[in-house]
Design an enzyme around this catalytic site. Structure first.
Site, PDB file in Angstrom:
ATOM      1  N   GLY A 322      32.479  51.224  13.266  1.00 46.13           N
ATOM      2  CA  GLY A 322      31.684  52.242  12.569  1.00 46.13           C
ATOM      3  C   GLY A 322      30.344  52.451  13.258  1.00 46.13           C
ATOM      4  O   GLY A 322      30.203  52.241  14.471  1.00 46.13           O
ATOM      5  N   SER A 323      29.337  52.782  12.446  1.00 47.54           N
ATOM      6  CA  SER A 323      28.037  53.164  13.003  1.00 47.54           C
ATOM      7  C   SER A 323      27.277  52.025  13.656  1.00 47.54           C
ATOM      8  O   SER A 323      26.216  52.257  14.238  1.00 47.54           O
ATOM      9  CB  SER A 323      27.165  53.761  11.898  1.00 47.54           C
ATOM     10  OG  SER A 323      27.862  54.796  11.259  1.00 47.54           O
ATOM     11  N   THR A 324      27.775  50.793  13.543  1.00 50.20           N
ATOM     12  CA  THR A 324      27.039  49.680  14.149  1.00 50.20           C
ATOM     13  C   THR A 324      26.894  49.849  15.650  1.00 50.20           C
ATOM     14  O   THR A 324      26.015  49.256  16.267  1.00 50.20           O
ATOM     15  CB  THR A 324      27.737  48.334  13.872  1.00 50.20           C
ATOM     16  OG1 THR A 324      29.075  48.410  14.321  1.00 50.20           O
ATOM     17  CG2 THR A 324      27.724  47.999  12.396  1.00 50.20           C
TER      18      THR A 324
END
Lengths: 627, 360
Positions: A322-324
């Site tokens: 994801g956005s990590t």
């Protein structure tokens, strides 16, 4: 009517027969002589050897397995005395009676009894046979009191592995178990003379040769009943080496607590050295029953549990990041001359040219005009869709791989998966299909094919915290030789990822700081009252794709389709002591579940464990560094 | 030609070899019993008791023995039946008769009673024996043999049967008959195997042929005995130094397997000495038979000598792994009471027979 007896003839007849009979005797005596001559002269050597073998016995002296400690000297794996109840069948007059009497004293399962019955049938009666292994304390004390009443029974002490921390570190430390036929194929049996246990998983398996030691041997003279008459010579066993792990069991405990009730993992690494501080996977299991063979029912319960307690999520769990990854992707962009200050417009969605498909931003109202800093702080998806599009999958793959995405971290554990950083080559090879532009777009926000393990995520975060100096994660920090008491410290392996100049990290780290500390940061919730500077990034990984006209509503989605909650972070900012990755399955957005867990653990580590940060008492001030 | 001048008459060659064997038995029993003086004493006391019996029987003239023959035999037969009956009531193998102060095996009586009885029957008519005498002789052998088999004590049964058969052979029955009998045995033996032998007896015989097939079970005793003998080698391991014996690998080491202990500790040299002593013992017995005054004495002496030989042969053959383990003692060497008593009585009878005539 009776004829006159010819006594002379009669005696001659009998005398004749006596001579014949004596000849027969002489013949048979010769047979005996020849047989004895054959045994004592011709086969003498062979029987001498057999007599020697009868008489001498080699007893293996198993080595004491090395201990395992955490970084502060807390014991994680030790050896304790176990007692086996053994019976010498030769000494027992009435076995059934003895068994039924022993049944009053110790718990004997049908399993124990059938196994023992088999031993009775297949082993010589002058050998001790184990009726029950590993008596509990109560049973062994009752038996040792009553032992004299039962000739032919004994309590045999041996060392067995014990894990005092129980389920707290079972995934990491692993466990030993009885050597199986499969193990036998792999090991050098010379090294395992008299050894009953072998490391089956975790550190126990990876450092098997270090922990094992070397068995010794004792030559004894025994009689027919196996009783030792004389001890002849002895080569002492060499104990296994003691292992000191970098793990902090207290931080581990806090991590496990924080994850309680969820399924997920926490990995914490010291960025400078790569030392693993916490390696938590929840749910977990107690390793102790495995040491002597877990019962079938217990094992199948663990195996069939839908929450998979046996799975080491920290090592083997593979999740969409994801956005990590957004910070990393920004760095890859800058390296490829895409300015961090470049602005993108976010209307809430993005479409590829000539396509009507809308890739949505998590904020359906859009973020407006954002630069790299704002895009990371607010986690704007559209910015990164566009960045990904500009970079293209090839440059993304190349850049991200250097940070360690899609690669093994090289941790000292067995069977580490690589995760997946997709590429054109990969897709052709594995899927047999060309790469589609839309796949580049979603890879920009860590969705699609991309998969990371919690360990990988923590390791790449540590690399980021270390400004591109990648330290190979490691559990082993010191090896102690119990004989010489000398200690050998394992040096860290640090390699630069080669992103130049190093100043490129500044804006990204600053942005990630503002994720937590900034007023619009996605993780500003955890930035309240924070007594130190930290950087972080939330991630929310979709488990189920949402149709174009659908709304994602957590309450209405079945748990197994709910988003995974992710967070990465490190602190303190100026000299990072800890980098952390938190993944909580099906727990919603990163800011909601994973971020607070990370904050709690960083607080604990920096304030309570390291003591380099003073606890904030009310005043919402920024970092007060002591160092 | 009586030489009654210095009673009791002792046949010196026979007596010396008996003494030598007894001497050896003390030496080896001390080692085999784990230096148990108690056993040595008991063994000595039995031998002393045996010597008394020997002297007594040596004074009994053969013609008295001739008269006793049917009575001794019948008494033995009745005792065998009593033992069997007690065994059936007590539901278990029974070989012993307990007289309170003394336990003995009636089958031991038969070792002497059978040769006496057959000699008695065959000596009544002229030799070679008539069919009726042969038939009666066979019956005399068969009855106690069957009773002993039923005990069940196959080893002793075979030994007493062989003794009886030997007496019949010595009486000069025709060769045709002998070959016919051998032929019959070759047919009957397989049938016996199937219908008469107990499982444990069959397994003993089978184990004989391949003791290594079951080294921890049925073959264990034979293997350990063979290892003891073989490892003794030429010189032996020395007195009290046999590892197989001292470390208790040899089963029944002071009784049936005492020869293995002897062979391990004294080697082939000791074995040859022992075999020569036994050969001389039997030879002397047969010599007494050869020179005996009448047919009865001659047959009886031959039968008794044959018994010794068979015991020696079967026992050593058994522990050396060429005969099945049937559990018979080694005359004079094995520790045990009944056997010693019958042996010494037998020697006494031989001496009584020897006394009647001058023997070279």
């Amino acid at each position: 009517m009776t004829q006159v007896r010819d006594y002379l003839r009669e005696s001659a007849l009998v005398q004749n027969r006596i001579v014949l009979f004596f000849l027969l005797i002489a013949l048979l005596m010769s047979v005996l002589f020849l047989r004895l001559f054959y045994l004592q002269m011709i086969q003498h050597e062979q029987y001498s050897t057999l007599a020697q073998n009868n008489r001498f016995d080699l007893f293996s002296l198993p080595p004491v397995r090395g201990l395992i400690y955490d970084r502060n000297g807390e014991i994680l794996a030790q050896n304790i005395h176990g007692y086996n109840l053994q019976i010498l069948p030769d000494k027992v007059e009435n076995m059934d009676e003895l068994l039924s009497e022993l049944r009053q004293l110790v718990e004997l399962t049908d399993n124990d009894l059938t196994r023992f019955q088999k031993l009775l049938e297949n082993r010589p009666p002058f050998e001790w046979q184990t009726l029950k292994a590993n008596l509990n304390e109560e049973e062994s004390s009752i038996l040792s009191i009553n032992q004299h009443q039962y000739p032919g029974i004994q309590l045999r002490a041996h060392l067995q592995r014990h894990y005092p921390q129980g389920e707290l570190v079972s995934h990491l430390v692993g466990y030993t178990g009885r050597i199986s036929p499969e193990d036998l194929d792999k090991i050098d049996s010379q090294m395992y003379q008299g050894v009953e246990y072998i490391g089956k998983s975790g550190v126990e398996a990876f450092y098997e040769t270090t922990l094992l030691g070397r068995p010794g041997v004792e030559r004894v003279e025994t009689n027919a009943h196996g009783r030792v008459v004389r001890r002849l010579e002895q080569i002492s066993p060499v104990s296994g080496q003691t292992i000191h792990l970098s793990l902090d069991i207290k931080l581990q405990e806090k991590s496990m607590e924080a994850l309680e009730g969820y399924e997920g993992a926490v990995v914490a690494i010291e960025p400078g050295s790569g030392e693993v501080l916490a390696f938590a996977s929840v749910p977990t299991y107690d390793p102790n029953p495995f040491v002597n063979g877990i019962s079938e029912t217990e094992y199948s319960a663990l195996r069939s549990s839908p929450t998979k307690p046996l799975l080491n999520r920290a090592l083997y769990g593979r999740y969409a990041p994801g956005s990590t990854i957004k910070g990393f992707l920004s760095l890859v962009g800058m390296e490829n001359q895409i300015s961090f200050n470049r602005r993108s417009h976010c209307p809430g969605w993005y479409s590829l040219p000539g396509d009507t498909h809308r890739y949505r931003c998590w904020n359906k109202f859009g973020h407006g005009n954002v630069d790299g800093h704002q895009a990371i702080v607010q986690s704007c998806d559209v910015y990164f869709y566009k960045l990904a599009r500009l970079l293209g999958i090839d440059r993304m793959h190349e850049g991200m791989t250097r940070f360690g995405f899609g690669e093994q971290t090289g941790i000292d554990l067995i069977g580490e998966p690589t995760g997946l950083m997709p590429s054109r080559e990969w897709k052709t090879r594995v899927r047999g299909q060309p790469w589609f532009p839309g796949e580049t777009v979603i890879t920009g926000i860590g969705q699609g094919y991309m998969l990371v393990t919690p360990l990988q995520l923590a390791s790449t975060t540590a690399t980021l915290a270390n400004r591109g100096n990648k330290a190979t994660p490691k559990l082993l920090s010191e090896i102690e030789h119990p004989q010489s008491e000398s200690r050998e410290t394992i040096p860290p392996i640090v390699e630069p990822v080669g992103l130049k100049p190093e100043t490129l990290y500044d804006p990204v780290i600053q942005s990630m700081r503002d994720v937590v500390h900034g007023p619009t940061g996605t993780a500003r919730g955890i930035g309240k009252d924070i007594p130190y500077d930290m950087a972080g990034k939330t991630g929310t990984a979709q488990v189920k794709s949402i149709a174009q006209d659908e709304e994602y509503d957590e309450q209405n989605v079945e748990k197994k389709f709910r988003d995974h909650s992710l967070f990465i972070g490190f602190a303190p900012l100026d000299d990072p002591k800890i980098a952390i990755a938190v993944i909580v399955e099906h727990a919603g957005s990163g800011s909601k579940t994973a971020a607070p867990i990370a904050r709690k653990l960083l607080d604990y580590y920096l304030i309570d464990r390291l003591g380099i940060i003073e606890k904030q008492d009310g005043a919402p001030q920024a970092a007060v560094l002591q160092s | 030609m009586r030489t009654d001048t210095n009673p009791p008459y002792i046949d010196l060659p026979l007596f010396s070899v008996v003494l030598m064997l007894f001497g050896l038995s003390l030496v080896i029993l001390y080692s085999a019993s784990g230096e148990d003086m108690d056993r040595i004493m008991k063994h000595g006391i039995r031998f002393g008791f045996g010597l008394v019996l020997l002297v007594i029987f040596a004074r009994i003239p053969p013609r008295v023995l001739l008269q006793w023959s049917p009575h001794v035999y019948l008494t033995g037969l009745i005792l065998l039946m009593v033992v069997l009956a007690i065994g059936i009531i007590g539901k278990g193998a029974q070989r012993w008769l307990d007289l309170g102060f003394f336990r003995f095996q009636p089958s031991e009586i038969m070792r002497i009673a059978i040769p006496m009885m057959i000699a008695w029957i065959l000596a009544r008519t002229s030799l070679p024996p008539k069919p009726l005498s042969i038939f009666l002789g066979i019956l005399v052998v068969l009855l106690p043999t069957v009773l002993v088999i039923l005990q069940p004590d196959l080893g002793t049964a075979i030994l007493i049967a062989m003794t009886g058969i030997t007496v019949i052979f010595l009486s000069g029955i025709g060769w045709k008959l002998i070959f016919a009998a051998l032929f019959a045995i070759s047919i009957i033996a397989p049938a016996m195997w199937v219908f008469v032998l107990h499982d444990y007896q069959r397994s003993r015989v089978l184990t004989l042929f391949d003791p290594w097939a079951d080294p921890l079970g049925a073959g264990y005793h034979i293997i350990q005995s063979i290892i003891a003998i073989g490892s003794g080698g030429f010189q032996g391991k020395g007195w009290l130094s046999g590892t197989q014996s001292q470390l208790e690998f040899i089963p029944e080491r002071s009784t049936d397997f005492i020869f293995s202990v002897f062979a391990e500790e004294f080697g082939l040299i000791g074995v040859v000495v022992l075999l020569m002593l036994y050969l001389f013992l039997v030879f002397r017995g047969l010599m007494i038979a050869f020179y005996a005054q009448n047919t009865y004495s001659r047959l009886l002496a031959g039968g008794l000598s044959a018994t010794y030989f068979f015991y020696v042969f079967v026992n050593i053959g058994m522990v050396a792994g060429i005969l099945p383990v049937v559990g018979v003692p080694l005359p004079l060497m094995s520790y045990g009471g009944s056997s010693m008593v019958t042996l010494m009585i037998g020697f006494g009878i031989l001496m009584s027979i020897a006394r009647s005539k001058k023997i070279p």
